[in-house]
Scaffold this motif. Structure first.
Motif, PDB file in Angstrom:
ATOM      1  N   LYS A  87     -53.811 -33.391 -24.947  1.00 21.74           N
ATOM      2  CA  LYS A  87     -52.427 -33.544 -24.858  1.00 21.74           C
ATOM      3  C   LYS A  87     -51.939 -34.653 -23.701  1.00 21.74           C
ATOM      4  O   LYS A  87     -51.171 -35.433 -23.845  1.00 21.74           O
ATOM      5  CB  LYS A  87     -51.491 -32.235 -24.654  1.00 21.74           C
ATOM      6  N   GLU A  88     -52.682 -34.261 -22.575  1.00 25.81           N
ATOM      7  CA  GLU A  88     -52.215 -35.393 -21.536  1.00 25.81           C
ATOM      8  C   GLU A  88     -53.119 -36.751 -21.704  1.00 25.81           C
ATOM      9  O   GLU A  88     -52.470 -37.766 -21.303  1.00 25.81           O
ATOM     10  CB  GLU A  88     -52.511 -34.512 -20.247  1.00 25.81           C
ATOM     11  N   HIS A  89     -54.260 -36.696 -22.073  1.00 26.00           N
ATOM     12  CA  HIS A  89     -55.246 -37.969 -21.949  1.00 26.00           C
ATOM     13  C   HIS A  89     -55.662 -38.522 -23.145  1.00 26.00           C
ATOM     14  O   HIS A  89     -56.193 -39.506 -23.078  1.00 26.00           O
ATOM     15  CB  HIS A  89     -56.575 -37.584 -21.050  1.00 26.00           C
ATOM     16  N   GLY A  90     -55.342 -37.677 -24.362  1.00 22.80           N
ATOM     17  CA  GLY A  90     -55.748 -38.098 -25.708  1.00 22.80           C
ATOM     18  C   GLY A  90     -56.898 -37.643 -26.057  1.00 22.80           C
ATOM     19  O   GLY A  90     -57.127 -37.466 -27.426  1.00 22.80           O
ATOM     20  N   THR A  91     -57.699 -37.369 -25.292  1.00 20.00           N
ATOM     21  CA  THR A  91     -58.939 -36.960 -25.711  1.00 20.00           C
ATOM     22  C   THR A  91     -59.426 -35.634 -24.598  1.00 20.00           C
ATOM     23  O   THR A  91     -59.283 -36.007 -23.434  1.00 20.00           O
ATOM     24  CB  THR A  91     -60.442 -37.747 -25.637  1.00 20.00           C
ATOM     25  N   GLY A  92     -59.839 -34.731 -25.001  1.00 15.26           N
ATOM     26  CA  GLY A  92     -60.195 -33.471 -24.034  1.00 15.26           C
ATOM     27  C   GLY A  92     -61.674 -33.288 -23.627  1.00 15.26           C
ATOM     28  O   GLY A  92     -61.957 -32.692 -22.652  1.00 15.26           O
ATOM     29  N   TYR A  93     -62.666 -33.753 -24.476  1.00 13.01           N
ATOM     30  CA  TYR A  93     -64.062 -33.422 -24.353  1.00 13.01           C
ATOM     31  C   TYR A  93     -64.908 -34.707 -24.899  1.00 13.01           C
ATOM     32  O   TYR A  93     -64.390 -35.187 -26.184  1.00 13.01           O
ATOM     33  CB  TYR A  93     -64.396 -32.190 -24.875  1.00 13.01           C
ATOM     34  N   GLY A  94     -65.927 -35.165 -24.341  1.00  9.32           N
ATOM     35  CA  GLY A  94     -66.900 -35.999 -24.957  1.00  9.32           C
ATOM     36  C   GLY A  94     -68.299 -35.335 -24.994  1.00  9.32           C
ATOM     37  O   GLY A  94     -68.554 -34.670 -23.985  1.00  9.32           O
ATOM     38  N   MET A  95     -69.067 -35.475 -26.123  1.00  7.39           N
ATOM     39  CA  MET A  95     -70.454 -34.967 -26.191  1.00  7.39           C
ATOM     40  C   MET A  95     -71.049 -35.601 -27.142  1.00  7.39           C
ATOM     41  O   MET A  95     -70.863 -36.495 -28.013  1.00  7.39           O
ATOM     42  CB  MET A  95     -70.229 -33.350 -26.782  1.00  7.39           C
ATOM     43  N   LEU A 139     -65.856 -25.889 -33.608  1.00  6.65           N
ATOM     44  CA  LEU A 139     -65.782 -27.314 -33.145  1.00  6.65           C
ATOM     45  C   LEU A 139     -64.897 -28.192 -34.056  1.00  6.65           C
ATOM     46  O   LEU A 139     -64.405 -29.247 -33.556  1.00  6.65           O
ATOM     47  CB  LEU A 139     -67.086 -27.689 -32.638  1.00  6.65           C
ATOM     48  N   GLN A 140     -65.409 -28.168 -35.306  1.00  2.57           N
ATOM     49  CA  GLN A 140     -64.929 -29.260 -36.385  1.00  2.57           C
ATOM     50  C   GLN A 140     -63.510 -29.419 -36.134  1.00  2.57           C
ATOM     51  O   GLN A 140     -63.050 -30.499 -36.398  1.00  2.57           O
ATOM     52  CB  GLN A 140     -65.146 -28.665 -37.707  1.00  2.57           C
ATOM     53  N   PRO A 141     -62.699 -28.388 -36.086  1.00  5.10           N
ATOM     54  CA  PRO A 141     -61.027 -28.882 -36.231  1.00  5.10           C
ATOM     55  C   PRO A 141     -60.869 -29.749 -35.058  1.00  5.10           C
ATOM     56  O   PRO A 141     -59.893 -30.618 -35.006  1.00  5.10           O
ATOM     57  CB  PRO A 141     -60.355 -27.523 -36.262  1.00  5.10           C
ATOM     58  N   MET A 142     -61.406 -29.521 -33.839  1.00  6.78           N
ATOM     59  CA  MET A 142     -61.172 -30.425 -32.562  1.00  6.78           C
ATOM     60  C   MET A 142     -61.733 -31.675 -32.610  1.00  6.78           C
ATOM     61  O   MET A 142     -61.000 -32.589 -32.080  1.00  6.78           O
ATOM     62  CB  MET A 142     -61.488 -29.273 -31.559  1.00  6.78           C
ATOM     63  N   VAL A 143     -62.735 -31.818 -33.498  1.00  6.66           N
ATOM     64  CA  VAL A 143     -63.444 -33.007 -33.591  1.00  6.66           C
ATOM     65  C   VAL A 143     -62.570 -33.929 -34.477  1.00  6.66           C
ATOM     66  O   VAL A 143     -62.164 -35.036 -34.308  1.00  6.66           O
ATOM     67  CB  VAL A 143     -64.951 -33.090 -33.854  1.00  6.66           C
ATOM     68  N   MET A 144     -62.072 -33.122 -35.500  1.00  8.81           N
ATOM     69  CA  MET A 144     -61.132 -33.931 -36.630  1.00  8.81           C
ATOM     70  C   MET A 144     -59.837 -34.280 -36.210  1.00  8.81           C
ATOM     71  O   MET A 144     -59.529 -35.189 -36.443  1.00  8.81           O
ATOM     72  CB  MET A 144     -61.092 -32.995 -37.701  1.00  8.81           C
ATOM     73  N   ASP A 145     -59.453 -33.511 -35.213  1.00  9.49           N
ATOM     74  CA  ASP A 145     -58.103 -33.857 -34.633  1.00  9.49           C
ATOM     75  C   ASP A 145     -58.467 -34.774 -33.428  1.00  9.49           C
ATOM     76  O   ASP A 145     -57.150 -35.174 -32.761  1.00  9.49           O
ATOM     77  CB  ASP A 145     -57.437 -32.733 -34.147  1.00  9.49           C
ATOM     78  N   LYS A 186     -59.580 -34.312 -30.704  1.00  9.38           N
ATOM     79  CA  LYS A 186     -59.421 -33.720 -29.223  1.00  9.38           C
ATOM     80  C   LYS A 186     -60.890 -33.764 -28.380  1.00  9.38           C
ATOM     81  O   LYS A 186     -60.970 -33.877 -27.392  1.00  9.38           O
ATOM     82  CB  LYS A 186     -58.948 -32.262 -29.418  1.00  9.38           C
ATOM     83  N   ILE A 187     -62.038 -33.801 -29.372  1.00  3.37           N
ATOM     84  CA  ILE A 187     -63.344 -33.994 -29.134  1.00  3.37           C
ATOM     85  C   ILE A 187     -63.873 -35.203 -29.755  1.00  3.37           C
ATOM     86  O   ILE A 187     -63.703 -35.632 -30.808  1.00  3.37           O
ATOM     87  CB  ILE A 187     -64.074 -32.917 -29.581  1.00  3.37           C
ATOM     88  N   ALA A 188     -64.303 -36.036 -28.659  1.00  2.00           N
ATOM     89  CA  ALA A 188     -65.110 -37.217 -28.824  1.00  2.00           C
ATOM     90  C   ALA A 188     -66.399 -37.317 -29.024  1.00  2.00           C
ATOM     91  O   ALA A 188     -66.982 -36.601 -28.113  1.00  2.00           O
ATOM     92  CB  ALA A 188     -64.599 -38.214 -28.142  1.00  2.00           C
ATOM     93  N   THR A 189     -67.191 -37.480 -30.220  1.00  2.00           N
ATOM     94  CA  THR A 189     -68.744 -37.494 -30.513  1.00  2.00           C
ATOM     95  C   THR A 189     -69.082 -38.849 -30.224  1.00  2.00           C
ATOM     96  O   THR A 189     -68.494 -39.771 -30.869  1.00  2.00           O
ATOM     97  CB  THR A 189     -68.868 -36.480 -31.495  1.00  2.00           C
ATOM     98  N   TYR A 190     -70.324 -38.929 -29.619  1.00  2.00           N
ATOM     99  CA  TYR A 190     -71.146 -40.322 -29.516  1.00  2.00           C
ATOM    100  C   TYR A 190     -72.437 -40.085 -30.106  1.00  2.00           C
ATOM    101  O   TYR A 190     -73.062 -39.013 -29.866  1.00  2.00           O
ATOM    102  CB  TYR A 190     -71.124 -40.579 -28.125  1.00  2.00           C
ATOM    103  N   THR A 191     -72.986 -40.944 -30.724  1.00  2.00           N
ATOM    104  CA  THR A 191     -74.315 -41.261 -31.321  1.00  2.00           C
ATOM    105  C   THR A 191     -75.084 -42.279 -30.711  1.00  2.00           C
ATOM    106  O   THR A 191     -76.222 -42.310 -30.419  1.00  2.00           O
ATOM    107  CB  THR A 191     -74.243 -41.555 -32.688  1.00  2.00           C
ATOM    108  N   GLY A 192     -74.282 -43.365 -30.213  1.00  2.00           N
ATOM    109  CA  GLY A 192     -75.064 -44.637 -29.606  1.00  2.00           C
ATOM    110  C   GLY A 192     -75.391 -44.518 -28.127  1.00  2.00           C
ATOM    111  O   GLY A 192     -75.194 -43.272 -27.471  1.00  2.00           O
ATOM    112  N   LEU A 230     -70.696 -32.902 -40.092  1.00  6.42           N
ATOM    113  CA  LEU A 230     -69.693 -31.967 -39.813  1.00  6.42           C
ATOM    114  C   LEU A 230     -68.486 -32.884 -39.342  1.00  6.42           C
ATOM    115  O   LEU A 230     -67.404 -32.561 -39.456  1.00  6.42           O
ATOM    116  CB  LEU A 230     -70.215 -31.012 -38.678  1.00  6.42           C
ATOM    117  N   TRP A 231     -68.693 -33.680 -38.285  1.00  5.03           N
ATOM    118  CA  TRP A 231     -67.818 -34.429 -37.534  1.00  5.03           C
ATOM    119  C   TRP A 231     -67.133 -35.458 -38.624  1.00  5.03           C
ATOM    120  O   TRP A 231     -65.971 -35.991 -38.069  1.00  5.03           O
ATOM    121  CB  TRP A 231     -68.184 -35.285 -36.152  1.00  5.03           C
ATOM    122  N   THR A 232     -67.505 -35.456 -39.751  1.00  2.00           N
ATOM    123  CA  THR A 232     -66.877 -36.438 -40.606  1.00  2.00           C
ATOM    124  C   THR A 232     -66.397 -35.461 -41.918  1.00  2.00           C
ATOM    125  O   THR A 232     -65.642 -36.331 -42.807  1.00  2.00           O
ATOM    126  CB  THR A 232     -67.791 -37.520 -41.256  1.00  2.00           C
ATOM    127  N   GLY A 233     -66.146 -34.447 -41.426  1.00  4.79           N
ATOM    128  CA  GLY A 233     -65.651 -33.438 -42.469  1.00  4.79           C
ATOM    129  C   GLY A 233     -66.124 -32.519 -43.540  1.00  4.79           C
ATOM    130  O   GLY A 233     -65.631 -31.837 -44.379  1.00  4.79           O
TER     131      GLY A 233
END
Length: 382
Positions: free
Chosen positions: A151-159, A198-204, A206-212, A361-364
């Motif tokens: 809510k404050e920063h746009g993203t809450g967690y990265g993994m 986890l999936q709803p938070m990623v889709m919203d 709130k969680i950013a996922t990284y593959t590179g 999962l992270w794409t729905g």
């Protein structure tokens, strides 16, 4: 001992200075010069297999914990117990990853642990209290942090897209396969609970996922203060301290099915090839060096990992280092809770299958469908 030997490792520039420093120390001790050859991680197994066949194998080689069971089953790395190495000398997580089929086939250069890293300033900006660095949050408490931070920063967690998912499966008592290696469990209730959580938070978002790699990693985004919390490793410590961020570790949250937080235990492990022209005497002498108490007691300062050798934890040097760097007390506490990778020749295939499904999962993709696909692929190699 020969005048020189060849050691292989994957290309991690951050580790090259300590490799060179240890090579100089090893040469002073033994008279043998180490020639380091490094290759990209993704090319490493193909290079190693080719070298074994072509007669130009290294005298010792770094191995991912994902590769030890495969090479042990193929008998292309030495059974180190037959060479006098005692598995009981190593801490539990490191020992399990170093062994296959009940025997020791590698020794840890260092072992590592995963936790959360939080930006304390960004927590306070979101109206959150700074958590106790030794207190393990529940999933729900952690979710409340993610919600407020997002809510404050746009993203809450990265993994990382794959291993970040693994962390929640493990922290809910799940895994890839059952204890006797006969059944895939990545689609059981514990894993599905993690996926659905986890999936709803990623889709919203709130969680950013990284593959590179490079600038796309969660760690780099955290250092740039683009994300306030991420799935961090013990090896990140030195870099974080140099970043200038006001930060700390927090234990990975534990799920509703267990009261202990679990993450993977990994690290870098060294083995000696049995063929391909390697010099066993030189290789074994290097393994003795890296698994000695004198070398192991310094791995936190030198590398960011933790010792694999039990006796290193009992030295004044190690004890004083942790006292002087109190953020590492979180890692020290959580190291015994780490989970070793499955002892199966195809564990790398399992890893890829689960992580491919996690990215779906992270794409729905519906969680049960995604995890059933992973279980089907794991079942095909059991």
């Amino acid at each position: 001992m020969p005048d020189s030997m060849t050691n292989w490792a994957w290309n991690d520039p951050s580790l090259q200075p300590i490799r060179e420093e240890q090579a100089a120390e090893f040469e002073e001790m033994t008279g043998t010069k180490i020639n380091w050859q490094t290759f990209p991680f993704e090319d490493f197994t193909a290079k190693f297999t080719s070298a074994l066949q072509g007669g130009n194998a290294p005298d010792t080689t770094a191995l991912s914990v994902l590769w030890v069971p495969r090479y042990a089953s193929q008998e292309v790395i030495l059974n180190l117990e037959e060479e006098g190495f005692d598995p009981s000398n190593y801490v539990a997580g490191a020992k399990r990853n170093a062994m296959s089929s009940g025997s020791l086939y590698s020794v840890p250069w260092y072992a590592d642990c995963r936790a959360l890293a939080i930006n304390k300033t960004m927590f306070e900006q979101a109206g959150l209290e700074i958590p106790d660095p030794l207190e393990r949050p529940s999933w729900e408490e952690w979710k409340s942090w993610v919600d407020a931070l997002a809510k404050e920063h746009g993203t809450g967690y990265g993994m990382p897209a794959g291993e970040g998912f693994d962390g929640f499966v493990l922290s809910n008592g799940g895994g890839y396969i059952n204890d006797d290696g006969t059944k895939a469990i990545i689609n059981n209730d514990a894993a599905l609970e993690a996926a659905n959580f986890l999936q709803p938070m990623v889709m919203d978002k709130k969680i950013a996922t990284y593959t590179g790699g490079g600038a796309t990693t969660a760690g780099a985004q955290f250092e740039s203060e683009n994300i306030p919390m991420y799935y961090a490793g013990s090896w990140d410590y030195g870099r974080m301290e140099e970043s200038g961020i006001d930060w700390q570790y927090v234990p990975h949250p534990s799920g509703p099915r267990i009261d202990t937080s679990h993450t993977w235990s990994a690290g870098v492990y060294y083995s000696v090839p049995t063929r391909g022209g390697s010099n066993r005497k030189a290789g074994l002498r290097f393994l003795e060096y890296i698994s000695s108490k004198e070398t192991q007691k310094r791995v936190v300062e030198a590398i960011g990992g933790f010792p694999g050798l039990k006796s290193a934890y009992e030295t004044d040097y190690f004890t004083n280092y942790i006292k002087e760097h109190p953020k590492l007390k979180t890692i020290e506490q959580e190291m015994p809770n780490t989970v070793s990778f499955p002892d199966h020749p195809e564990v790398a295939t399992m890893w890829s299958a689960v992580h491919t499904s996690a990215q779906a999962l992270w794409t729905g993709t519906e969680p049960k469908k995604a995890l059933d696909n992973a279980a089907k692929e794991i079942k095909s190699v059991l």
